[in-house]
Design a protein around this motif. Structure first.
Motif, PDB file in Angstrom:
ATOM      1  N   ALA A 125       0.822  -1.140   0.016  1.00  0.00           N
ATOM      2  CA  ALA A 125      -0.033  -0.053   0.019  1.00  0.00           C
ATOM      3  C   ALA A 125       0.907   1.165   0.154  1.00  0.00           C
ATOM      4  CB  ALA A 125      -0.821   0.096   1.276  1.00  0.00           C
ATOM      5  N   ASP A 126       0.537   2.288  -0.781  1.00  0.00           N
ATOM      6  CA  ASP A 126       0.997   3.656  -0.494  1.00  0.00           C
ATOM      7  C   ASP A 126       2.355   3.746  -1.412  1.00  0.00           C
ATOM      8  OD1 ASP A 126      -1.317   4.736   0.642  1.00  0.00           O
ATOM      9  OD2 ASP A 126      -0.550   3.809   2.399  1.00  0.00           O
ATOM     10  N   SER A 156      -8.268  -1.743  -6.112  1.00  0.00           N
ATOM     11  CA  SER A 156      -8.492  -2.276  -4.878  1.00  0.00           C
ATOM     12  C   SER A 156     -10.049  -1.862  -4.655  1.00  0.00           C
ATOM     13  CB  SER A 156      -7.942  -1.264  -3.568  1.00  0.00           C
ATOM     14  OG  SER A 156      -8.797  -1.590  -2.326  1.00  0.00           O
ATOM     15  N   ARG A 161      -7.105   2.948  -1.097  1.00  0.00           N
ATOM     16  CA  ARG A 161      -6.338   2.076  -0.683  1.00  0.00           C
ATOM     17  C   ARG A 161      -5.566   1.708  -1.977  1.00  0.00           C
ATOM     18  NH1 ARG A 161      -5.501  -1.391   3.572  1.00  0.00           N
ATOM     19  NH2 ARG A 161      -5.139  -3.277   2.123  1.00  0.00           N
ATOM     20  N   ARG A 301     -13.943   0.010   3.129  1.00  0.00           N
ATOM     21  CA  ARG A 301     -12.706  -0.105   4.039  1.00  0.00           C
ATOM     22  C   ARG A 301     -12.750  -1.382   4.896  1.00  0.00           C
ATOM     23  NH1 ARG A 301      -9.241   3.939   5.418  1.00  0.00           N
ATOM     24  NH2 ARG A 301      -9.591   4.484   3.320  1.00  0.00           N
TER      25      ARG A 301
END
Length: 343
Positions: A125-126, A156, A161, A301
């Motif tokens: 992630a990120d 996602s 995300r 989420r």
């Protein structure tokens, strides 16, 4: 035994929660989606300036010298607003890991994002906005610069995300340490805390709508069918919350019982959050399935976190390990000292 948060813990949690609720509304989430931005730069600066990124970093390294239990309420607040920024991951996973390993934790405290790639998660992630990545290779921790990896975007279910497959080449130069410590268990507990917040937000939205929506001349919340749905979801959240808090408090034990606590917390919290999200959709009726109703931000989420840092099957196996490795029963199952020898 009396368990309660201290005044300092409550104060820092309240300050962080107030800031997040005020600055991260569903309208803000929609604005970010429309702009295509990964997160809000002004909010991230506020998070940094409040010192939240250093909660789990020792004083000597520029942090607040606290631990996961002190972060748990803030993680719940982050879930309550479906925070797009990686506050929980940076403060609860990256910063303490770098601090323990003697890595460049000061970069995280300054607001730079470090992405984590671990087998417990299928994607990183990120990674696109990270200055560096902490990547797993044969049990080792590798610190890799962003320009030394190749990223492939993976879609996602949760639009906030940003997930990636990472192609990279490990080397002795990138190797930082031999082990990840309790990172996986921390990830499970912090994901669970966020799930509690998400579930509570869904219930609060369902209650607010049930008060305002009238049918046959009365608020729909006055009907038992609605009351029972919402109450059942709230009970699930209330039963899961202390499980998460106990798991955070016992993380430092590092034994079979604390690992089972983390797994149990993740199972209980994500199941409760999913029930709350489904209940909120049902209370809203057909419009609950539409883009215009904000429930979908929290439902997505909650579903995404269900498999973060391990699947329900893996968590169940961890709980079974505890049940078979040490005595069980009313006086033993939840007594970590009983499981110490089996740890």
């Amino acid at each position: 035994m009396h368990f309660a948060f201290t005044e300092d813990q409550a104060a820092i949690t309240e300050a962080a929660r107030d800031m997040l609720v005020e600055s991260c509304t569903p309208a803000d989430l929609r604005r970010l989606l429309a702009s295509g931005e990964a997160f809000d730069a002004a909010r991230w600066t506020t998070i940094r300036d409040m010192g939240l990124l250093g909660i789990c970093v020792p004083d000597a390294q520029g942090g607040l010298g606290l631990d996961t239990i002190d972060l748990i309420g803030i993680a719940e607040a982050a879930g309550y607003v479906a925070l797009p920024e990686p506050l929980v991951e940076q403060a609860g996973l990256v910063a303490p890991l770098l601090a323990r390993l003697g890595g460049p934790v000061e970069r995280v405290l300054a607001g730079e994002v470090f992405a984590i790639g671990h087998p417990a998660n299928p994607f990183v992630a990120d990674a696109d906005g990270a200055g560096a990545l902490l990547l797993y290779h044969q049990g080792e921790v590798h610190l890799v610069a962003r320009d030394a990896v190749t990223l492939a975007r993976a879609e996602s279910f949760d639009p906030f995300r940003r997930l990636f497959r990472v192609d990279w080449t490990p080397s002795q130069a990138t190797r930082l340490a031999d082990d990840w410590g309790d990172t996986v268990e921390r990830g499970q507990v912090l994901a669970a805390a966020q799930a509690i917040g998400l579930g509570q937000r869904c219930i609060d939205m369902a209650v607010a709508y049930a008060k305002d929506r009238h049918q046959f001349g009365k608020p729909i919340g006055s009907y038992q069918a609605i009351k029972h749905l919402v109450a059942t979801a709230q009970v699930a959240i209330e039963f899961a919350r202390p499980v998460v808090q106990a798991a955070a408090a016992e993380l430092p034990l590092g034994n079979v019982a604390s690992r089972a606590r983390a797994a149990h917390a993740k199972l209980a919290a994500t199941e409760a959050a999913q029930l709350a999200a489904q209940t909120a959709v049902q209370v809203h009726g057909a419009m609950g399935m539409t883009w215009e109703v904000d429930v979908h931000f929290f439902l997505k989420r909650a579903r995404a976190l269900k498999t973060a840092w391990g699947t329900p099957g893996a968590h169940t196996a961890t709980v079974i390990e505890r049940m078979t490795a040490a005595p069980t029963g009313p006086a033993m199952t939840f007594a970590s000292e009983v499981a110490q020898a089996a740890g």
